[in-house]
Design a protein around this motif. Structure first.
Motif, PDB file in Angstrom:
ATOM      1  N   SER A 162      25.361  25.527  71.705  1.00  0.00           N
ATOM      2  CA  SER A 162      24.040  25.110  71.234  1.00  0.00           C
ATOM      3  C   SER A 162      23.448  26.204  70.359  1.00  0.00           C
ATOM      4  CB  SER A 162      23.107  24.868  72.422  1.00  0.00           C
ATOM      5  OG  SER A 162      22.863  26.085  73.119  1.00  0.00           O
ATOM      6  N   ALA A 164      20.602  27.572  70.811  1.00  0.00           N
ATOM      7  CA  ALA A 164      20.016  28.577  71.704  1.00  0.00           C
ATOM      8  C   ALA A 164      21.069  29.556  72.208  1.00  0.00           C
ATOM      9  CB  ALA A 164      19.328  27.889  72.881  1.00  0.00           C
ATOM     10  N   ASP A 165      22.229  29.037  72.617  1.00  0.00           N
ATOM     11  CA  ASP A 165      23.291  29.912  73.119  1.00  0.00           C
ATOM     12  C   ASP A 165      23.820  30.831  72.022  1.00  0.00           C
ATOM     13  OD1 ASP A 165      23.026  28.808  75.574  1.00  0.00           O
ATOM     14  OD2 ASP A 165      25.070  28.027  75.727  1.00  0.00           O
ATOM     15  N   ALA A 167      22.212  31.769  69.403  1.00  0.00           N
ATOM     16  CA  ALA A 167      21.152  32.745  69.116  1.00  0.00           C
ATOM     17  C   ALA A 167      21.244  33.918  70.091  1.00  0.00           C
ATOM     18  CB  ALA A 167      19.780  32.085  69.192  1.00  0.00           C
ATOM     19  N   ASN A 168      21.567  33.634  71.353  1.00  0.00           N
ATOM     20  CA  ASN A 168      21.793  34.721  72.306  1.00  0.00           C
ATOM     21  C   ASN A 168      22.945  35.619  71.846  1.00  0.00           C
ATOM     22  OD1 ASN A 168      19.790  33.700  73.914  1.00  0.00           O
ATOM     23  ND2 ASN A 168      21.129  32.923  75.507  1.00  0.00           N
TER      24      ASN A 168
END
Length: 404
Positions: A162, A164-165, A167-168
């Motif tokens: 994803s 979000a992942d 981006a981590n």
């Protein structure tokens, strides 16, 4: 290939026998073909309508194909994108872990343990499951969705993730000094990893260990490298890009037409001037201004931040004009080169006459760093300590302490 096709011999001469290294697998310079074994078309370009779909090969089938046909080029020659090479690299990771721990752990489980878990990538996996089904983007042609890819496909392109992942992931690559980051990779390994390994002749792209590097020109005409990884699997497309020097990046995922690389590139170009302005203001707050010595009022070092560069425009200490001494009037400033340690710099002096030759580039600067010492400290070392009103600049080779 000439010997192989003309004489029907196995490839077994010269540098074809050189061992393939892990670095070559990771940088696509192993010479292994893109997708082995080949999906063969006997009557190309005529493809029968009833041509059966390509079956995902097992690792054993891939290894057999590698051993039975010539490489695209000798190992280490130039990048040739190889999904098969990444399958082998994934198996090498599994083998290394098995040798260390004594039991075989699957590639997907290794990544979950060592990457996804520590980075809180809770939406990343290698199989579709009832738990993540509602979050999957479905392409316009449902048959293109591979819900449970073979293990051999997982290293080159079988991962669900994803924004979000990922981006981590980018945040970790930009700042790996957290406790979480230190468990994944050492800073020394990261410095060795995030650098170019092959410069293409287009002057626009480079490659590295995994990385596809895009060179963008900023508002000052300087080249900024963005390290990236693109992904294309049927109608799924992804692009992750970042710059450690500028401390920002972009993640784009899409289905349908492959627009992710273009959206990412445009986002980076749009954000670049603003990010640079923020970084320049922070550098000015920390370093710029007039630095003086209470013990000798005539001593002064002036630091400016202009066009993305940190430079000394005046350096008078103990009655000596060091810019005139070192630069002999060829330039009106000396650049400060960060050592990678916070607040520590080397003054890039170069060689008068060579520094003004545009064809010499940075050569005369990096070849003359750390050339001599005084008071048991390098002549070109300059650093800062303290914060706020207590902030000081030190030039240890001259035993000089200055304040702003």
């Amino acid at each position: 290939w000439i010997d192989y096709l003309e004489n029907t011999t196995q490839p077994s001469s010269g540098d074809e026998d050189d061992p393939i290294t892990l670095r070559q697998l990771a940088s696509h310079t192993s010479g292994i073909g893109r997708d082995l074994p080949y999906y063969n078309f006997d009557e190309w370009p005529n493809v029968p309508e009833n041509q059966p779909p390509r079956q995902i090969p097992t690792l054993d089938e891939q290894l057999q194909a590698i051993a039975s046909i010539p490489l695209v080029a000798p190992p280490g020659s130039f990048p040739v994108y190889s999904n098969t090479g990444f399958s082998v690299l994934g198996e090498a990771l599994v083998a290394a872990n098995t040798k260390t721990e004594g039991n075989r752990v699957l590639y997907a489980d290794l990544l979950k343990r060592d990457i996804f878990g520590p980075l809180a990538m809770n939406g990343s996996s290698f199989v579709a499951s009832p738990e993540n089904a509602a979050h999957l983007a479905i392409p316009r042609v449902p048959d293109d969705l591979e819900l449970s890819p073979e293990e051999s496909l997982q290293p080159p392109g079988g991962q669900f993730s994803s924004v979000a992942d990922l981006a981590n992931t980018v945040q970790f690559l930009l700042n790996p000094t957290s406790a979480t980051g230190s468990r994944i990779i050492r800073p020394s390994s990261l410095r060795e990893w995030i650098r170019p390994s092959f410069a293409e002749y287009d002057n626009a792209t480079e490659t590295g260990l995994v990385w596809e590097i895009l060179k963008l020109t900023d508002q000052y005409g300087q080249v900024q490298r963005f390290y990236g990884k693109a992904g294309d699997l049927q109608t799924f497309h992804s692009q992750l890009s970042f710059s450690r020097e500028l401390q920002f990046g972009a993640v784009v995922l899409n289905t349908g037409d492959a627009v992710a690389p273009f959206v990412s590139r445009d986002a980076l170009q749009l954000l670049l001037p603003g990010i640079q302005s923020i970084l320049e203001e922070r550098a000015k707050e920390r370093y710029a201004g007039s630095w003086k010595n209470d013990a000798n009022p005539d001593d002064e070092i002036v630091i400016v931040v202009e066009k993305g560069l940190l430079a000394i425009t005046k350096c008078v200490l103990g009655g000596n004009d060091f810019l005139q001494l070192y630069l002999a009037g060829t330039l009106d400033r000396a650049l400060l080169w960060s050592t990678g340690r916070l607040d520590e710099f080397r003054v890039a002096i170069g060689v008068p006459g060579l520094t003004t030759d545009p064809l010499m580039g940075c050569l005369s600067y990096w070849t003359t760093l750390d050339a001599a010492a005084s008071r048991h400290a390098p002549l070109d070392l300059l650093y800062f300590i303290g914060e706020g009103d207590q902030r000081l600049m030190k030039v240890p080779s001259l035993n000089a302490i200055l304040h702003r």
